[in-house]
Design an enzyme around this catalytic site. Sequence first.
Site, PDB file in Angstrom:
ATOM      1  CG  HIS A 186      -5.484   1.680   5.302  1.00 47.48           C
ATOM      2  ND1 HIS A 186      -5.047   2.605   6.233  1.00 47.48           N
ATOM      3  CD2 HIS A 186      -4.464   0.821   5.099  1.00 47.48           C
ATOM      4  CE1 HIS A 186      -3.793   2.321   6.547  1.00 47.48           C
ATOM      5  NE2 HIS A 186      -3.412   1.242   5.875  1.00 47.48           N
ATOM      6  CG  ASN A 216      -1.643   1.264   1.476  1.00 53.97           C
ATOM      7  OD1 ASN A 216      -1.784   2.071   0.569  1.00 53.97           O
ATOM      8  ND2 ASN A 216      -2.136   1.462   2.689  1.00 53.97           N
ATOM      9  CD1 TRP A 217       3.080   1.091  -3.298  1.00 50.34           C
ATOM     10  CD2 TRP A 217       3.331   2.643  -4.891  1.00 50.34           C
ATOM     11  NE1 TRP A 217       3.746   0.507  -4.341  1.00 50.34           N
ATOM     12  CE2 TRP A 217       3.914   1.432  -5.335  1.00 50.34           C
ATOM     13  CE3 TRP A 217       3.371   3.751  -5.732  1.00 50.34           C
ATOM     14  CZ2 TRP A 217       4.525   1.315  -6.590  1.00 50.34           C
ATOM     15  CZ3 TRP A 217       3.984   3.633  -6.973  1.00 50.34           C
ATOM     16  CH2 TRP A 217       4.564   2.428  -7.392  1.00 50.34           C
ATOM     17  CE  LYS A 218       0.443   3.341   4.880  1.00 45.98           C
ATOM     18  NZ  LYS A 218       0.354   3.479   6.318  1.00 45.98           N
ATOM     19  CB  SER A 269       5.496  -1.990  11.854  1.00 50.54           C
ATOM     20  OG  SER A 269       5.027  -0.670  12.079  1.00 50.54           O
ATOM     21  CD  GLU A 316      -3.288  -2.961   7.316  1.00 51.08           C
ATOM     22  OE1 GLU A 316      -2.143  -3.096   6.876  1.00 51.08           O
ATOM     23  OE2 GLU A 316      -4.007  -1.992   7.057  1.00 51.08           O
ATOM     24  CD  GLU A 338      -2.734   5.303   6.868  1.00 44.69           C
ATOM     25  OE1 GLU A 338      -2.783   5.427   5.633  1.00 44.69           O
ATOM     26  OE2 GLU A 338      -1.772   4.771   7.465  1.00 44.69           O
ATOM     27  N   GLY A 349       2.532   1.925  10.678  1.00 49.25           N
ATOM     28  CA  GLY A 349       3.426   3.074  10.530  1.00 49.25           C
ATOM     29  C   GLY A 349       4.134   3.474  11.813  1.00 49.25           C
ATOM     30  N   GLY A 405       3.045  -1.254   4.273  1.00 43.86           N
ATOM     31  CA  GLY A 405       3.051   0.177   3.992  1.00 43.86           C
ATOM     32  C   GLY A 405       4.479   0.642   3.726  1.00 43.86           C
ATOM     33  N   GLY A 406       5.131   1.171   4.758  1.00 44.99           N
ATOM     34  CA  GLY A 406       6.468   1.762   4.612  1.00 44.99           C
ATOM     35  C   GLY A 406       7.450   0.930   3.797  1.00 44.99           C
TER      36      GLY A 406
HETATM   37  C1  PEP Z   1      -0.522  -0.139   5.986  1.00 52.48           C
HETATM   38  O1  PEP Z   1      -0.563   1.031   5.655  1.00 52.48           O
HETATM   39  O2  PEP Z   1      -1.437  -0.904   5.650  1.00 52.48           O
HETATM   40  C2  PEP Z   1       0.621  -0.590   6.771  1.00 52.48           C
HETATM   41  C3  PEP Z   1       0.618  -1.810   7.232  1.00 52.48           C
HETATM   42  O3  PEP Z   1       1.646   0.313   6.962  1.00 52.48           O
HETATM   43  P1  PEP Z   1       3.082   0.012   7.650  1.00 52.48           P
HETATM   44  O4  PEP Z   1       3.619  -1.260   7.019  1.00 52.48           O
HETATM   45  O5  PEP Z   1       3.921   1.194   7.299  1.00 52.48           O
HETATM   46  O6  PEP Z   1       2.832  -0.146   9.097  1.00 52.48           O
END
Ligand code: PEP
Length: 257
Positions: A97, A9-11, A215, A169, A99, A175, A236-237
Amino acid sequence: MRKKIIAGNWKMNNTVSEAVKLVSSLTKKIEKNPPSSTGVIICPPATALASVAPLLKGTPIEMGAQNIFWEEGGAYTGEVSAKMVKNAGAKYTLVAHSERRTYFKESPTVINKKIKLALANKLKVIHCIGETLEEREQKLTKDIVLNQVEWDLKDLTPQDLKNVIIAYEPVWAIGTGKVATPEQAQEVHGFIREILDAIFEPGTGKKMTLLYGGSMKPDNAAGLLAQPDIDGGLIGGACLKADDFMKLIKASEAASK
Ligand code: PEP
């Protein structure tokens, strides 16, 4: 047997030219090490979908959108429809998600509409669920995920569920660098399979693909991916660097052996 999946997920990251650069680097790495037992999905921002799609032809990488609106189309300034992202080359969309639940106050009713609309437009859904830190500390994790599964997926048929992946999640892990332990994640994944059987029909839980997100990084992925009820990761990251994303794909391949 359920196939493992690594989804990125590039956000709200990467312009079109940056997206093309990242995907070109990733496809080169994947060509050298094609995964045999891991599905790979990337979810760039909506502006980059149409430019990324042609770069994925002939590769094992599929593309998803990060969001769709809950109506088919019309006077909804600034929104993007299921049909638009599908036409731009997306095969999946993320829905719910954390967010979006937090910043855009997406309710179970909205989430349920989005999921149904995505499926009606032949988009597969990656449905995100998970508890906040406060909820975990109050021992409400199971109540929260039960409610999210029950209301977000309300009225879905067994056929619909074949096109839904659930990503657990925990919000406190997204994040933040605070990853759930493999045991914590496994416990919730096992519980999700149980409630899927109870809410839908027996046998549903073991058929559905469940990802862990929060993460997940190359150095902590192996333990999570080794858990019997964790079928992969929503990243994500670590998906913004081709090297790290490739390491996660390799970790998934290793866990599938
Ligand atoms: C996400 O945005 O779905 C996510 C899991 O982010 P991160 O890996 O950065 O925690």
